[in-house]
Motif scaffolding. Structure first.
Motif, PDB file in Angstrom:
ATOM      1  N   THR A  20      45.008 109.570  44.356  1.00  0.00           N
ATOM      2  CA  THR A  20      44.720 110.673  43.443  1.00  0.00           C
ATOM      3  C   THR A  20      46.021 111.155  42.806  1.00  0.00           C
ATOM      4  OG1 THR A  20      44.935 112.290  45.237  1.00  0.00           O
ATOM      5  CG2 THR A  20      42.731 111.415  44.786  1.00  0.00           C
ATOM      6  N   VAL A  21      45.881 111.891  41.717  1.00  0.00           N
ATOM      7  CA  VAL A  21      47.056 112.420  41.030  1.00  0.00           C
ATOM      8  C   VAL A  21      47.773 113.423  41.912  1.00  0.00           C
ATOM      9  CG1 VAL A  21      47.851 113.758  39.051  1.00  0.00           C
ATOM     10  CG2 VAL A  21      46.024 112.074  38.767  1.00  0.00           C
ATOM     11  N   VAL A  22      49.091 113.249  42.030  1.00  0.00           N
ATOM     12  CA  VAL A  22      49.897 114.172  42.818  1.00  0.00           C
ATOM     13  C   VAL A  22      49.977 115.508  42.100  1.00  0.00           C
ATOM     14  CG1 VAL A  22      52.182 114.593  43.779  1.00  0.00           C
ATOM     15  CG2 VAL A  22      51.257 112.276  43.758  1.00  0.00           C
ATOM     16  N   ARG A  23      49.665 116.582  42.785  1.00  0.00           N
ATOM     17  CA  ARG A  23      49.719 117.908  42.179  1.00  0.00           C
ATOM     18  C   ARG A  23      50.650 118.792  42.994  1.00  0.00           C
ATOM     19  NH1 ARG A  23      46.176 118.894  38.211  1.00  0.00           N
ATOM     20  NH2 ARG A  23      46.713 121.090  38.330  1.00  0.00           N
ATOM     21  N   ASN A  24      51.405 119.618  42.278  1.00  0.00           N
ATOM     22  CA  ASN A  24      52.313 120.558  42.923  1.00  0.00           C
ATOM     23  C   ASN A  24      52.451 121.738  41.979  1.00  0.00           C
ATOM     24  OD1 ASN A  24      54.217 121.914  44.370  1.00  0.00           O
ATOM     25  ND2 ASN A  24      55.764 120.303  44.350  1.00  0.00           N
ATOM     26  N   ASP A  25      51.420 122.556  41.930  1.00  0.00           N
ATOM     27  CA  ASP A  25      51.338 123.622  40.937  1.00  0.00           C
ATOM     28  C   ASP A  25      52.467 124.637  41.041  1.00  0.00           C
ATOM     29  OD1 ASP A  25      49.085 122.443  39.912  1.00  0.00           O
ATOM     30  OD2 ASP A  25      47.719 123.591  41.188  1.00  0.00           O
ATOM     31  N   ALA A  26      53.018 124.825  42.263  1.00  0.00           N
ATOM     32  CA  ALA A  26      54.072 125.816  42.432  1.00  0.00           C
ATOM     33  C   ALA A  26      55.344 125.405  41.691  1.00  0.00           C
ATOM     34  CB  ALA A  26      54.369 126.013  43.919  1.00  0.00           C
ATOM     35  N   GLY A  27      55.592 124.132  41.606  1.00  0.00           N
ATOM     36  CA  GLY A  27      56.758 123.650  40.888  1.00  0.00           C
ATOM     37  C   GLY A  27      56.355 122.434  40.083  1.00  0.00           C
ATOM     38  N   ALA A  28      55.493 122.641  39.116  1.00  0.00           N
ATOM     39  CA  ALA A  28      54.886 121.517  38.401  1.00  0.00           C
ATOM     40  C   ALA A  28      55.752 121.044  37.237  1.00  0.00           C
ATOM     41  CB  ALA A  28      53.502 121.912  37.894  1.00  0.00           C
ATOM     42  N   MET A  29      55.556 119.802  36.908  1.00  0.00           N
ATOM     43  CA  MET A  29      56.212 119.197  35.744  1.00  0.00           C
ATOM     44  C   MET A  29      55.723 119.868  34.471  1.00  0.00           C
ATOM     45  SD  MET A  29      55.683 115.231  34.569  1.00  0.00           S
ATOM     46  CE  MET A  29      56.254 114.636  32.984  1.00  0.00           C
ATOM     47  N   SER A  30      56.626 120.041  33.521  1.00  0.00           N
ATOM     48  CA  SER A  30      56.246 120.618  32.229  1.00  0.00           C
ATOM     49  C   SER A  30      56.880 119.789  31.117  1.00  0.00           C
ATOM     50  CB  SER A  30      56.710 122.075  32.112  1.00  0.00           C
ATOM     51  OG  SER A  30      58.125 122.150  32.058  1.00  0.00           O
ATOM     52  N   ILE A  31      56.318 119.895  29.929  1.00  0.00           N
ATOM     53  CA  ILE A  31      56.870 119.161  28.789  1.00  0.00           C
ATOM     54  C   ILE A  31      58.243 119.703  28.423  1.00  0.00           C
ATOM     55  CG2 ILE A  31      56.568 118.678  26.332  1.00  0.00           C
ATOM     56  CD1 ILE A  31      53.577 118.562  26.812  1.00  0.00           C
ATOM     57  N   ASN A  32      58.399 121.027  28.417  1.00  0.00           N
ATOM     58  CA  ASN A  32      59.698 121.622  28.088  1.00  0.00           C
ATOM     59  C   ASN A  32      60.766 121.200  29.088  1.00  0.00           C
ATOM     60  OD1 ASN A  32      58.781 122.940  25.810  1.00  0.00           O
ATOM     61  ND2 ASN A  32      58.351 124.858  26.876  1.00  0.00           N
ATOM     62  N   GLY A  33      60.385 121.181  30.371  1.00  0.00           N
ATOM     63  CA  GLY A  33      61.332 120.752  31.397  1.00  0.00           C
ATOM     64  C   GLY A  33      61.749 119.313  31.199  1.00  0.00           C
ATOM     65  N   THR A  34      60.809 118.468  30.822  1.00  0.00           N
ATOM     66  CA  THR A  34      61.116 117.052  30.577  1.00  0.00           C
ATOM     67  C   THR A  34      62.031 116.903  29.369  1.00  0.00           C
ATOM     68  OG1 THR A  34      58.955 116.431  31.477  1.00  0.00           O
ATOM     69  CG2 THR A  34      60.118 114.780  30.172  1.00  0.00           C
ATOM     70  N   VAL A  35      61.769 117.676  28.321  1.00  0.00           N
ATOM     71  CA  VAL A  35      62.619 117.637  27.123  1.00  0.00           C
ATOM     72  C   VAL A  35      64.051 118.041  27.477  1.00  0.00           C
ATOM     73  CG1 VAL A  35      63.060 118.725  24.892  1.00  0.00           C
ATOM     74  CG2 VAL A  35      60.737 118.017  25.495  1.00  0.00           C
ATOM     75  N   ASN A  36      64.194 119.108  28.263  1.00  0.00           N
ATOM     76  CA  ASN A  36      65.523 119.576  28.654  1.00  0.00           C
ATOM     77  C   ASN A  36      66.264 118.526  29.469  1.00  0.00           C
ATOM     78  OD1 ASN A  36      65.068 122.027  27.392  1.00  0.00           O
ATOM     79  ND2 ASN A  36      64.331 123.028  29.252  1.00  0.00           N
ATOM     80  N   LYS A  37      65.569 117.886  30.370  1.00  0.00           N
ATOM     81  CA  LYS A  37      66.216 116.879  31.221  1.00  0.00           C
ATOM     82  C   LYS A  37      66.533 115.615  30.430  1.00  0.00           C
ATOM     83  CE  LYS A  37      64.480 118.823  35.495  1.00  0.00           C
ATOM     84  NZ  LYS A  37      64.231 120.128  34.855  1.00  0.00           N
ATOM     85  N   THR A  38      65.707 115.310  29.436  1.00  0.00           N
ATOM     86  CA  THR A  38      66.022 114.186  28.557  1.00  0.00           C
ATOM     87  C   THR A  38      67.304 114.467  27.790  1.00  0.00           C
ATOM     88  OG1 THR A  38      63.661 113.655  28.291  1.00  0.00           O
ATOM     89  CG2 THR A  38      65.187 112.758  26.649  1.00  0.00           C
ATOM     90  N   ALA A  39      67.464 115.706  27.344  1.00  0.00           N
ATOM     91  CA  ALA A  39      68.689 116.096  26.631  1.00  0.00           C
ATOM     92  C   ALA A  39      69.907 115.962  27.541  1.00  0.00           C
ATOM     93  CB  ALA A  39      68.561 117.532  26.120  1.00  0.00           C
ATOM     94  N   VAL A  40      69.764 116.346  28.807  1.00  0.00           N
ATOM     95  CA  VAL A  40      70.869 116.216  29.765  1.00  0.00           C
ATOM     96  C   VAL A  40      71.258 114.752  29.934  1.00  0.00           C
ATOM     97  CG1 VAL A  40      71.525 116.482  32.190  1.00  0.00           C
ATOM     98  CG2 VAL A  40      70.323 118.330  31.021  1.00  0.00           C
ATOM     99  N   LEU A  41      70.261 113.892  30.083  1.00  0.00           N
ATOM    100  CA  LEU A  41      70.541 112.466  30.256  1.00  0.00           C
ATOM    101  C   LEU A  41      71.224 111.875  29.026  1.00  0.00           C
ATOM    102  CD1 LEU A  41      67.355 111.104  32.075  1.00  0.00           C
ATOM    103  CD2 LEU A  41      69.485 111.990  33.053  1.00  0.00           C
TER     104      LEU A  41
END
Length: 252
Positions: A20-41
């Motif tokens: 099943t899909v891994v869920r972790n709502d307390a610290g979930a993945m977000s699009i903005n977070g991914t964009v920021n980390k892509t910028a860091v990389l």
């Protein structure tokens, strides 16, 4: 959820035990977070790329270009596999991959620039222009990711990978290999155009994949993993654009 990117496959967000899909709502993945980390990389990759460029661009440093090219390529491959097979390591291995890959990109870019002046600036503009254009097209709904679209791009990406591997194998055994992959003939240019298109369309699959992962509430470390996957596609696209431009300029 399927992507042509080997780092972003349909089981990326699945728990291996339950399926099943891994869920972790307390610290979930977000699009903005991914964009920021892509910028860091991207910044990390740029830092080492600039350093390698400065070293290889000098007459004395040109002789050591192979150290940066092969060291970056092999090191990047090892870190890429480590990240793919152990996604929880992504917060550490993804930045390391960006740094190591930067050495490879900086050195190879300097080598192309020495032969074809101005080619790197053109390739960078085309790469990020393609990224921006496809992102706008995806967000506006102009490009829709259907199952047939996914299957087509995945199949094309796999075919290109097999072709490249076959060419490397032929060269290792002393055979001539497939000249059109590197030569500036009409067939070679058409081949490179096709590869660039496939690489670019993989970005669309990556956008869709990341969006669905965020919607599924994947754990926070997946932001680093998704950013890593997007960087892999961008590196591939940049290299293919660089190859295409070099073929076009070699005909002039």
């Amino acid at each position: 959820m399927r992507s042509g990117n080997p780092a972003l496959q349909e089981n990326t967000f699945l728990d291996l035990g339950t399926g099943t899909v891994v869920r972790n709502d307390a610290g979930a993945m977000s699009i903005n977070g991914t964009v920021n980390k892509t910028a860091v990389l991207l910044v990390l990759c740029l830092i080492t790329a600039m350093f390698a460029w400065s070293q290889v661009s000098t007459p004395a440093g040109a002789a050591n270009a192979g150290v940066y090219v092969w060291g970056g390529a092999i090191g990047g491959l090892v870190l890429a596999f480590a990240t793919i097979f152990k996604k929880t390591w992504a917060p550490v291995t993804a930045p390391l991959y960006a740094l190591v890959e930067g050495f490879f990109l900086g050195a190879i870019s300097a080598m192309y620039e020495a032969q074809f002046g101005g080619i790197v600036f053109q390739a960078v503009l085309l790469t990020f222009g393609t990224l921006a254009g496809l992102l706008m097209a995806y967000r506006s709904g102009l490009i829709k990711v259907t199952e047939k679209f996914r299957l087509g791009i995945v199949a094309a990406t796999g075919g290109i990978a097999l072709l490249y591997l076959a060419n490397i194998g032929m060269q290792m055994f002393g055979m001539q290999g497939m000249g059109f992959i590197h030569e500036g003939s009409t067939i070679g240019i058409l081949f490179s155009v096709g590869v660039v298109i496939v690489a670019a369309l993989n970005l669309v699959l990556d956008f869709d994949f990341i969006e669905k992962g965020a919607a599924a509430g994947a754990p926070k470390y997946m932001e680093w993993y998704a950013a890593f996957g997007l960087l892999v596609t961008l590196v591939w696209l940049y290299l293919e654009i660089l190859r295409l431009l070099s073929k076009l300029q070699s005909r002039n």
